[in-house]
Write an enzyme that holds these catalytic residues in place. Sequence first.
Site, PDB file in Angstrom:
ATOM      1  N   ASP A   1       5.303 -15.782 170.407  1.00 34.33           N
ATOM      2  CA  ASP A   1       5.370 -14.239 171.166  1.00 34.33           C
ATOM      3  C   ASP A   1       6.111 -14.793 173.261  1.00 34.33           C
ATOM      4  O   ASP A   1       5.269 -15.166 173.501  1.00 34.33           O
ATOM      5  CB  ASP A   1       3.920 -14.082 171.572  1.00 34.33           C
ATOM      6  CG  ASP A   1       4.168 -12.640 171.307  1.00 34.33           C
ATOM      7  OD1 ASP A   1       4.825 -11.891 172.334  1.00 34.33           O
ATOM      8  OD2 ASP A   1       2.959 -11.986 170.762  1.00 34.33           O
TER       9      ASP A   1
ATOM     10  N   SER B   1       8.150  -8.887 172.426  1.00 26.91           N
ATOM     11  CA  SER B   1       7.391  -8.861 171.528  1.00 26.91           C
ATOM     12  C   SER B   1       7.749  -7.569 171.100  1.00 26.91           C
ATOM     13  O   SER B   1       8.499  -7.476 170.948  1.00 26.91           O
ATOM     14  CB  SER B   1       6.472  -8.929 171.964  1.00 26.91           C
ATOM     15  OG  SER B   1       4.997  -9.181 171.476  1.00 26.91           O
TER      16      SER B   1
END
Length: 259
Positions: free
Chosen positions: A154, A42
């Site tokens: 993500d 991320s």
Amino acid sequence: MAKRPRIALVLGAGSARGLAHIGVLQVFEENQIPFDFIVGSSMGAIVGGIYACGADMKMLGRMLEHLDSRLFFDVQLPRLGFISGKRIKELLDLMTKKKNFDETKIPLLVVATDLLTGEKVVLEEGSISEAVRASISIPGIFNPVKLDEMILVDGAVVDRLPIEVARSRGADVVIAVDVTFGEGRAVTINNTMDVILTAIDIMQKKQFDLIYDKADILIQPSVGRFASKDFEKSQEIIQLGRQAAQEKLDEIKKEIDGD
């Protein structure tokens, strides 16, 4: 002369709090702390990817002071996400110089999640900006990234702090930077993004508790009071990353030297 251990730098998820990774990298460069590859999830994938492509971390910090992050969030009527991600992809293309993984100054691994299988995906080939765009695709906020037969979101969904990825690639020493679960963490719920990010944090806490002590060095900048969207507070967050890294320098040097 004894051979230096193989060192991995693991940069974890954390939205705006992840800007602290910039401060950590600044301190490492100033003190010639070596590492052999980066694993990012991320926000850690963004900073790690930009660094691996040769960006100057001090210049990046100064640039962020004058950057309006809202310009890169192209809000749309939700279908697969509130933000299409086209503008952020353009920014990532610029910051990574459109490099592929085999063109970096240091090896890079980017962690994402495949919605179709629920499995962690480690990206290390092809476009870095595309991989990073996948790794930051918060479910429900950003449109997912379709890659080959996968639908990627993500990396934090399955692996917020990918220490095990680093170990699997032969790291003798893992230096991990966590920007979410340190002391003083405050929870702020003002909008949909806050709800989604906080829910992901809650789901990831048990996984983090099982993995964090598997790092040889754990750096936790004191950024818990910042909200996920506090990108305008970049200078404070970067400085806290610097401070946390400086506090760990002696421990890091001892680990590297094998003392």
